[in-house]
Structure formats: structure tokens, C-alpha cells
Enzyme design. Structure first.
Site, PDB file in Angstrom:
ATOM      1  N   HIS A  55      24.179  51.435  28.178  1.00  0.00           N
ATOM      2  CA  HIS A  55      24.533  52.973  28.793  1.00  0.00           C
ATOM      3  C   HIS A  55      24.688  53.495  29.897  1.00  0.00           C
ATOM      4  O   HIS A  55      23.743  53.233  30.733  1.00  0.00           O
ATOM      5  CB  HIS A  55      23.355  53.827  28.004  1.00  0.00           C
ATOM      6  CG  HIS A  55      23.405  55.248  28.036  1.00  0.00           C
ATOM      7  ND1 HIS A  55      22.860  56.046  26.818  1.00  0.00           N
ATOM      8  CD2 HIS A  55      24.118  56.134  28.777  1.00  0.00           C
ATOM      9  CE1 HIS A  55      23.255  57.296  27.028  1.00  0.00           C
ATOM     10  NE2 HIS A  55      23.769  57.237  28.385  1.00  0.00           N
ATOM     11  N   ASP A 301      21.343  54.417  31.510  1.00  0.00           N
ATOM     12  CA  ASP A 301      21.818  55.783  31.891  1.00  0.00           C
ATOM     13  C   ASP A 301      22.203  55.979  33.445  1.00  0.00           C
ATOM     14  O   ASP A 301      22.108  56.976  33.625  1.00  0.00           O
ATOM     15  CB  ASP A 301      20.896  56.811  31.256  1.00  0.00           C
ATOM     16  CG  ASP A 301      21.814  58.154  31.120  1.00  0.00           C
ATOM     17  OD1 ASP A 301      23.024  58.153  31.155  1.00  0.00           O
ATOM     18  OD2 ASP A 301      21.063  59.090  30.772  1.00  0.00           O
TER      19      ASP A 301
END
Ligand SMILES: [Zn+2]
Length: 420
Positions: A55, A301
């Protein structure tokens, strides 16, 4: 082309030598001699698979002022990542094969050598209305689908995405936040949000959608991957689902293991992230979830932003943390030096499990696997300095933090792509 990594410590093997031939690990033994091989001295270092990031946001095409594939993959290599999955919220959105191919081709032509695996959008333009060109993107090389950043609020669309995606071997990477319940919140709802006068987001926003998508996954008997789990309740929902045999996997991010909403008291917008940082009790639950296999993977992320998007009022700032270059240290510091897991356990959540989720031949050091690996010193002390990031995104709430654990060298297919 032969490469001999000598004298390092490897997960499962302990102190051993590793021979790489034509980009693939061929032997791991106590002592290997090989004429003609280029020797890498790993004495005193930990040799582990390159980390696999499920991610991240590379911002390319279209938002190159935040990050591009060149800077992003250089930062990933410096952070110890050898494979990264980049989310679809680019400009234009990666909702068709042309954009997917552009990302793959640019990464091959101009990237640092880190494998870049695009995640295609679930819906056209991330609008949550009509499905994106999922089959075309799969053929072009996308490894999963996600409207990350824009939760899929329409449960029927989510169902169709799960069904259609699975037909092409792709799992939905699910950003779980009910946008209505988020209700323009900018941090975790609780004591601190009240104290600081900032609008809070209830943890229920995340948990409601995790629960919904567990029900969908269980009913349809199709896989789902829950992104960046941040709450204790989320961990428990996933734990119970796994016990029932639901085909669910999950990730959390380093900042949820290290930071709490106490950090928001600085009003530093670099602490603003979606979902928001929570409480110490959530951190404990996330760590326990990583240790017992409820949470499969750590994903950064990585969300680089320009300073103009962060040096504004908290309410106005964009959400996200530049995470590639701090992930290893923050995780090793918290999980390994914090006595929750061994380096071998860390390898499972940072490398082996994420590689399995995207079905790639990496994430483990054993004969036959791709020679994507790093040399690291789990004990080296250093101070996080955002100004030295190779990423264009300097947005981290961990600037100035003293940490232990440093990536020294990164190799992809047996070729060195980064040296500290
Ligand atoms: Zn997200």
C-alpha cells in the site's frame, strides 16, 4: 552472473552464506565458496528478504510535485522495499489499462529497480458509481483493485468488485471508513479531539465498514483484504472472521504502531492521516494482532504531500504520511526492540505474508526465490531527518525521533539498487 553474500545472519538459517545465480537464490549454507562470484560482505548484518509494501501512493501520473515514480522508487529502495503496490488515486485515475501500463513501463524505464505493482481502481474515476476496466487492468499487470482514499460506500458495487476482481485473480484492497460517519472528522474522536477543539472521527466509521465487508466476503466466499487497520475493534472483527474461515487478510501501518492521537496536540498537520492515529489500547491490539496472525502484513500507506498541503490549518491539510524511509526503523524499534516479536517474525509480516497476498515469488530467502533482499543493521541508532528523505514528501510526524534499525543495502534480482 553470481553473487555471494557472506557472513550475514539470515532468518531461519542463522549465520549463513547465500549464493545468487542469474537473479535467483541458488544456495544457502553455512559456508559457501564459489569461484568467480562477486562477494558481498554481510558480516555483522542481518540479511532478509526485501520488504513488500502492499500500500503506497507514488502520485505518478499527474501529481509529480508530490512524488513521482523515480523519487518514489528511490525512496522505497532506501527504505528496504523491493516490491511496492501503488494505489490508483493518480491523475488521471488508474482505472484503465493505459494508466496501468504507463506506471509499469515508467517504473521499468526510470525507476530505481524496485518492482512496482499497480493497484487498479474499483470504480471509474474513484467515483463509486461504475466499475473500472478491471479485466483490462489485470491483463496489463495490476495486482489488486482498490478505491483507496475513497471508501466504496455502495455495498452492491463492492460485491460486484469482489466477484469481478476474483475472476481475474485480484483481491479488493479495502479502505474501510464509512464516509458519512467520518463526517469531516480530522482526528480520532475522543478526549484529545475535545481538548484540542478538532473534529473527531468515530472508530465506528472504520469498524462498520470492516464488518460489512466481512459479511460480504463470508456470504460470497470471496477474498477481501482490509487496508490500514487502526482500531482494537477492527482487529477483533478480523480475528473472529478468520476463526470462522472467512478469506480475509489485513494490514496495518507503522504509524499506528508508533503514534497515538496524543501527537495531534502539536497541531502539526503531519500527524493527520486516514484513518487517524488512535489510542495506546489500539496500538496494543494491533501489535497483538500482528503477533497472533490476525493482521497479516505491515504496509506503509506512504502518502507524500507537498509542504503547501501540510503547512496549513489542521482542518485544511491533506491526510497522509511519507512512510517508506522510516518504516523499517519504526517497526523494528517497536516490535523487535519492544520485545513483541523476533526479526524472523518481523520478516513474516513485512515480507513473506505480503508477497503471498500478491502472489509473487519473493518475500523469503530460500533456493528458487527471486534474489530480492536487503542487508540491515537492526541495532544501528540514527535520528530521523525528513530533509534527508529521497522521497519528495517530507511529511512525517517522526522527524527528529531517535530510532534503532537501519537499512544498509537493497538488492533486486541480485543487483544492488541502494547503498546507505
Ligand atoms: Zn487508505
Amino acid at each position: 552472473m553470481k553473487l555471494l553474500v557472506k557472513g550475514g545472519t539470515l532468518p531461519e538459517y542463522g549465520r549463513a552464506d547465500m549464493l545468487v545465480e542469474d537473479g535467483v537464490i541458488s544456495r544457502i549454507e553455512g559456508n559457501i565458496e564459489c569461484e568467480g562470484a562477486q562477494v558481498v560482505d554481510a558480516e555483522g548484518l542481518y540479511v532478509m528478504p526485501g520488504m513488500v509494501d502492499l500500500h503506497c501512493h507514488l502520485r505518478d501520473p499527474g501529481q509529480e510535485y508530490k512524488e513521482d515514480i523515480v523519487s518514489g522508487t528511490r525512496a522505497a529502495a532506501a527504505g528496504g522495499f523491493t516490491s511496492v503496490c501503488c494505489m490508483a488515486n493518480t491523475t488521471p485515475v488508474n482505472d484503465n489499462a493505459v494508466v496501468t501500463s504507463f506506471i509499469i513501463n515508467k517504473a521499468k524505464a526510470e525507476g530505481s529497480g524496485v518492482h512496482v505493482y499497480p493497484v487498479g481502481a474499483v470504480s471509474k474515476g474513484l467515483k463509486g458509481e461504475n466499475m473500472a476496466e478491471i479485466g483490462d487492468m489485470a491483463k496489463a499487470g495490476a495486482v489488486a483493485i482498490s478505491d483507496d482514499g475513497k471508501p466504496v460506500m455502495n455495498a452492491l458495487l463492492m460485491r460486484l468488485a469482489m466477484e469481478y476482481g476474483s475472476a481475474f485473480g485480484m483481491t479488493v484492497f479495502d479502505h474501510c471508513e464509512d464516509s458519512n460517519l467520518v463526517n469531516k472528522g480530522v482526528m480520532n474522536e475522543g478526549y484529545n479531539s475535545t481538548l484540542l477543539g478538532l473534529r473527531g472521527t468515530t472508530r465506528a466509521a472504520e469498524e462498520v465498514q470492516i464488518a460489512r465487508d466481512i459479511v460480504l466476503s463470508e456470504t460470497l466466499n470471496l477474498p477481501i483484504h482490509i487496508c490500514h487497520v487502526s482500531t482494537k475493534g477492527g482487529v477483533e472483527l478480523i480475528r473472529q472472521a478468520k476463526k470462522r474461515g472467512v478469506k480475509i487478510t489485513a494490514e496495518t501501518a507503522p504509524h499506528y504502531l508508533v503514534g497515538t492521537d496524543d501527537l495531534c496536540a502539536s497541531y502539526d498537520a503531519n500527524t493527520k492521516v486516514n484513518p487517524p492515529m488512535r489510542l495506546a489500547s489500539d496500538q496494543e491490539a494491533l501489535i497483538a494482532g500482528l503477533c497472533d496472525g490476525t493482521i497479516d502484513a505491515i504496509a506503509t500507506d506512504h502518502a507524500p504531500h507537498h509542504r503547501d498541503e501540510k503547512e496549513v490549518e489542521y482542518n485544511m491539510a491533506l491526510s497522509g504520511i511519507s512512510g517508506f524511509e522510516t518504516a523499517f526503523a519504526l517497526c523494528v524499534e517497536t516490535l523487535v526492540h519492544g520485545h513483541h516479536m523476533t526479526m524472523e517474525d518481523f520478516v513474516k509480516v513485512a515480507c513473506t505474508n505480503p508477497a503471498r497476498i500478491i502472489k509473487k515469488n519473493c518475500g523469503q530467502l530460500k533456493p528458487g526465490m527471486d534474489a530480492d533482499f536487503i542487508l540491515a543493521d537492526p541495532n544501528e541508532e540514527w535520528c530521523i531527518d525528513a530533509r534527508k528523505f529521497l522521497s519528495k514528501g517530507k511529511n512525517t510526524p517522526f522527524h527528529g525521533r531517535l530510532v534503532h534499525g537501519r537499512v544498509k543495502e537493497t538488492y533486486v534480482g541480485g543487483a544492488r539498487i541502494y547503498k546507505d
